[in-house]
Scaffold this active site. Structure first.
Site, PDB file in Angstrom:
ATOM      1  N   ARG A   1       9.344  -3.639  -6.182  1.00 60.99           N
ATOM      2  CA  ARG A   1       8.985  -5.059  -5.065  1.00 60.99           C
ATOM      3  C   ARG A   1       9.815  -6.401  -6.286  1.00 60.99           C
ATOM      4  NH1 ARG A   1       8.444  -3.352  -0.448  1.00 60.99           N
ATOM      5  NH2 ARG A   1       6.841  -1.301  -0.680  1.00 60.99           N
TER       6      ARG A   1
ATOM      7  N   GLU B   1     -10.581  -2.117  -0.090  1.00 60.15           N
ATOM      8  CA  GLU B   1     -10.169  -3.995   0.699  1.00 60.15           C
ATOM      9  C   GLU B   1     -10.726  -3.807   1.037  1.00 60.15           C
ATOM     10  OE1 GLU B   1      -6.800  -2.428   3.341  1.00 60.15           O
ATOM     11  OE2 GLU B   1      -6.792  -4.947   4.154  1.00 60.15           O
TER      12      GLU B   1
ATOM     13  N   ASP C   1      -2.277   2.079 -13.236  1.00 59.96           N
ATOM     14  CA  ASP C   1      -1.682   2.182 -14.450  1.00 59.96           C
ATOM     15  C   ASP C   1      -0.673   1.532 -14.424  1.00 59.96           C
ATOM     16  OD1 ASP C   1       0.264   4.488 -14.623  1.00 59.96           O
ATOM     17  OD2 ASP C   1      -1.735   5.846 -13.947  1.00 59.96           O
TER      18      ASP C   1
ATOM     19  N   ILE D   1       1.203  -1.475   0.414  1.00 55.10           N
ATOM     20  CA  ILE D   1      -0.109  -0.163  -0.241  1.00 55.10           C
ATOM     21  C   ILE D   1       1.364   0.794  -0.206  1.00 55.10           C
ATOM     22  CG2 ILE D   1      -0.499   0.790   2.676  1.00 55.10           C
ATOM     23  CD1 ILE D   1      -3.338   0.082  -0.324  1.00 55.10           C
ATOM     24  N   ARG D   2       1.946   0.620   0.715  1.00 53.09           N
ATOM     25  CA  ARG D   2       3.083   2.482   0.053  1.00 53.09           C
ATOM     26  C   ARG D   2       3.025   3.066  -0.984  1.00 53.09           C
ATOM     27  NH1 ARG D   2       6.321   3.085   4.307  1.00 53.09           N
ATOM     28  NH2 ARG D   2       6.409   5.047   3.192  1.00 53.09           N
TER      29      ARG D   2
ATOM     30  N   ARG E   1     -10.889  -8.411  15.590  1.00 49.94           N
ATOM     31  CA  ARG E   1     -10.234  -8.450  15.201  1.00 49.94           C
ATOM     32  C   ARG E   1      -8.829  -7.904  15.223  1.00 49.94           C
ATOM     33  NH1 ARG E   1     -10.874  -3.201   9.955  1.00 49.94           N
ATOM     34  NH2 ARG E   1     -11.552  -1.995  11.383  1.00 49.94           N
TER      35      ARG E   1
HETATM   36  C1  LIG Z   1      13.328  -3.131  -0.991  1.00 52.08           C
HETATM   37  C2  LIG Z   1      12.450  -1.562   0.458  1.00 52.08           C
HETATM   38  C3  LIG Z   1      12.477  -1.187   1.696  1.00 52.08           C
HETATM   39  C4  LIG Z   1      11.382  -0.399   1.986  1.00 52.08           C
HETATM   40  N1  LIG Z   1      12.449  -0.251   3.294  1.00 52.08           N
HETATM   41  C5  LIG Z   1      11.073   0.622   3.768  1.00 52.08           C
HETATM   42  C6  LIG Z   1      11.038   1.045   5.720  1.00 52.08           C
HETATM   43  O1  LIG Z   1      11.874   0.950   5.882  1.00 52.08           O
HETATM   44  N2  LIG Z   1      10.420   1.858   5.605  1.00 52.08           N
HETATM   45  C7  LIG Z   1       9.430   3.076   4.705  1.00 52.08           C
HETATM   46  O2  LIG Z   1       8.434   3.746   5.335  1.00 52.08           O
HETATM   47  N3  LIG Z   1       9.423   2.517   4.151  1.00 52.08           N
HETATM   48  C8  LIG Z   1      10.479   1.187   3.237  1.00 52.08           C
HETATM   49  N4  LIG Z   1       9.798   1.233   1.730  1.00 52.08           N
HETATM   50  C9  LIG Z   1       8.450   2.202   0.862  1.00 52.08           C
HETATM   51  C10 LIG Z   1       9.175   2.785  -0.302  1.00 52.08           C
HETATM   52  O3  LIG Z   1      10.078   4.495   1.029  1.00 52.08           O
HETATM   53  C11 LIG Z   1       8.409   3.476  -0.312  1.00 52.08           C
HETATM   54  O4  LIG Z   1       7.533   4.767   0.385  1.00 52.08           O
HETATM   55  C12 LIG Z   1       7.098   2.679  -1.680  1.00 52.08           C
HETATM   56  O5  LIG Z   1       8.673   1.504  -2.539  1.00 52.08           O
HETATM   57  C13 LIG Z   1       6.675   3.568  -2.489  1.00 52.08           C
HETATM   58  O6  LIG Z   1       7.886   4.536  -3.575  1.00 52.08           O
HETATM   59  P1  LIG Z   1       6.973   5.616  -4.627  1.00 52.08           P
HETATM   60  O7  LIG Z   1       6.878   6.243  -3.353  1.00 52.08           O
HETATM   61  O8  LIG Z   1       8.655   5.376  -5.255  1.00 52.08           O
HETATM   62  O9  LIG Z   1       5.903   4.968  -5.297  1.00 52.08           O
HETATM   63  P2  LIG Z   1       4.453   5.425  -5.541  1.00 52.08           P
HETATM   64  O10 LIG Z   1       3.843   5.784  -3.839  1.00 52.08           O
HETATM   65  O11 LIG Z   1       3.595   4.775  -6.269  1.00 52.08           O
HETATM   66  O12 LIG Z   1       4.373   6.367  -6.155  1.00 52.08           O
HETATM   67  C14 LIG Z   1       5.301   6.827  -7.641  1.00 52.08           C
HETATM   68  C15 LIG Z   1       6.480   8.177  -7.772  1.00 52.08           C
HETATM   69  O13 LIG Z   1       4.587   9.151  -7.589  1.00 52.08           O
HETATM   70  C16 LIG Z   1       5.687  10.666  -7.204  1.00 52.08           C
HETATM   71  N5  LIG Z   1       3.828  10.755  -5.800  1.00 52.08           N
HETATM   72  C17 LIG Z   1       3.726   9.512  -5.341  1.00 52.08           C
HETATM   73  N6  LIG Z   1       2.827  10.667  -4.478  1.00 52.08           N
HETATM   74  C18 LIG Z   1       3.531  11.469  -3.919  1.00 52.08           C
HETATM   75  C19 LIG Z   1       3.329  13.149  -3.441  1.00 52.08           C
HETATM   76  N7  LIG Z   1       2.415  12.087  -2.264  1.00 52.08           N
HETATM   77  N8  LIG Z   1       4.375  13.791  -2.908  1.00 52.08           N
HETATM   78  C20 LIG Z   1       5.567  13.525  -4.223  1.00 52.08           C
HETATM   79  N9  LIG Z   1       5.043  12.708  -5.268  1.00 52.08           N
HETATM   80  C21 LIG Z   1       4.808  12.300  -4.742  1.00 52.08           C
HETATM   81  C22 LIG Z   1       6.743  10.398  -6.729  1.00 52.08           C
HETATM   82  O14 LIG Z   1       7.396  10.534  -7.540  1.00 52.08           O
HETATM   83  C23 LIG Z   1       6.417   8.786  -6.705  1.00 52.08           C
HETATM   84  O15 LIG Z   1       8.107   7.712  -6.665  1.00 52.08           O
HETATM   85  C24 LIG Z   1      10.440   0.531   1.087  1.00 52.08           C
HETATM   86  C25 LIG Z   1      10.195  -0.127  -0.526  1.00 52.08           C
HETATM   87  C26 LIG Z   1      10.460  -0.883  -0.734  1.00 52.08           C
HETATM   88  C27 LIG Z   1      11.009  -1.285  -2.189  1.00 52.08           C
END
Ligand SMILES: Cc1cc2nc3c(=O)[nH]c(=O)nc-3n(C[C@H](O)[C@H](O)[C@H](O)COP(=O)(O)OP(=O)(O)OC[C@H]3O[C@@H](n4cnc5c(N)ncnc54)[C@H](O)[C@@H]3O)c2cc1C
Length: 299
Positions: A220, A120, A209, A111-112, A193
């Site tokens: 991932r 859900e 998309d 969900i990150r 729960r």
């Molecule tokens: C191997 C691994 C380990 C990780 N470990 C941790 C951890 O220990 N703790 C933790 O908290 N997280 C962890 N994460 C999560 C990671 O930090 C990212 O939050 C997650 O992978 C989502 O990435 P993203 O923001 O690029 O993707 P998405 O949320 O899909 O966003 C895609 C892109 O859209 C843009 N975007 C989306 N929302 C915004 C916004 N609000 N503002 C600005 N730009 C935005 C950015 O360019 C972003 O790259 C981990 C991830 C991985 C793959």
């Protein structure tokens, strides 16, 4: 992964229903529509719907009416160009909607990725089944002593059996408590729960998309991602390969199999090619960067 008879019947009915349409469709993904693809012990991924195909990416990039008289090789070259130069919006023209069943701790990582639409299963309305994730013995491993986020050596057979028995006992106990809270105490579902652990399975519909899906997959499917979420990402990757084969080929070449080199790393590579290999000490790289570069170069 086991389906209830009524679920299997519903899926068979969905798969047998065929409509004609003028919309573009992908033969590769049509063949896999609705079919639940097993992930871990009780999970699955299945395609509910999709929009677009390889040609949709090309059409959007060219802002054209249709396929015209171009050759497949032109489309392939354009898609590869777009991927190579990170032209993202044409890939956003394709969408994929999945139904996923996954352990809660996997869902928390998943969900990150914020750029999807999610619905859900609600454990406030519904009672959760007794379905929890139990790893296979061979997937149980010690804490890695280098990487604080990773796994090291596998547990030996005796330790693995002990750990599995402990995990199973805890999950069964928690489920018995859940049922007791619901039935004996009449506690609301939304509160009962709380006793269930993060190994419990949840389900969601997830629509995203293609551009953002590829970003999710690059994070991932990577070897640094936890094994359990990688299982799902690899399964979705196999669907994308069937859905948009030209995009998948370009993604595999320019993203999955590619390496980004920093300015300092480029200098190291140039010096190596000039027959003057630098050392870690005079490279300007940290030890970790140096190791990553040498691994990437197969040294
Ligand atoms: C191997 C691994 C380990 C990780 N470990 C941790 C951890 O220990 N703790 C933790 O908290 N997280 C962890 N994460 C999560 C990671 O930090 C990212 O939050 C997650 O992978 C989502 O990435 P993203 O923001 O690029 O993707 P998405 O949320 O899909 O966003 C895609 C892109 O859209 C843009 N975007 C989306 N929302 C915004 C916004 N609000 N503002 C600005 N730009 C935005 C950015 O360019 C972003 O790259 C981990 C991830 C991985 C793959």
């Amino acid at each position: 992964m086991e389906l209830r008879p009524e679920e299997a019947e519903e899926l068979a009915a969905l798969r047998s229903h065929v409509t004609t349409t003028r919309r573009p469709s992908s033969p590769g993904l049509e063949a896999r529509m609705f079919e639940p693809l097993p992930c871990l012990d009780h999970g699955f991924v299945r395609v509910v719907d999709y929009m677009g195909d390889d040609a949709a990416v090309v059409q959007a990039a060219r802002v054209s009416y249709g396929t015209g008289t171009r050759k497949v090789s032109d489309d392939r070259n354009l898609i590869r160009y777009l991927m190579r130069h990170r032209h993202t919006t044409p890939f956003e023209m394709c969408e994929l909607k999945l139904h996923v069943k996954l352990p809660i701790f996997v869902a928390r990582q998943w969900i990150r990725s914020r750029t999807a639409s999610v619905n859900e299963y609600s454990a406030r309305y519904s009672i959760l089944d007794r379905e929890f994730y139990l790893p296979r013995a061979e997937d149980l491993a010690l804490q890695d002593n280098q990487n604080r986020q990773g796994r090291g050596d596998s547990l030996d057979a005796e330790q693995a059996a002990e750990v599995l028995s402990l995990l199973k006992h805890d999950a069964m106990h928690n489920h018995a408590q859940y049922e007791r809270l619901l039935e004996h105490h009449g506690l609301s579902r939304e509160l009962a729960r709380m006793t269930l652990p993060v190994s419990w399975y949840t389900q969601w519909y997830w629509k995203i998309d293609l551009h953002n899906l590829l970003h999710f997959l690059s994070l991932r499917m990577d070897r640094h991602a936890q094994y359990e979420i990688r299982v799902y990402a690899d399964t979705i990757g196999s669907l994308v390969a069937d859905w948009v084969p030209l995009v998948w080929e370009a993604f595999a070449d320019y993203r999955l199999g590619a390496v980004t080199l920093s300015r300092q790393m480029m200098k190291v590579v140039q010096a190596m090619l000039a027959g003057e290999p630098p050392t870690l000490e005079n490279s300007g790289l940290s030890r970790r960067e140096w190791t990553e570069l040498m691994e990437a170069l197969g040294r």
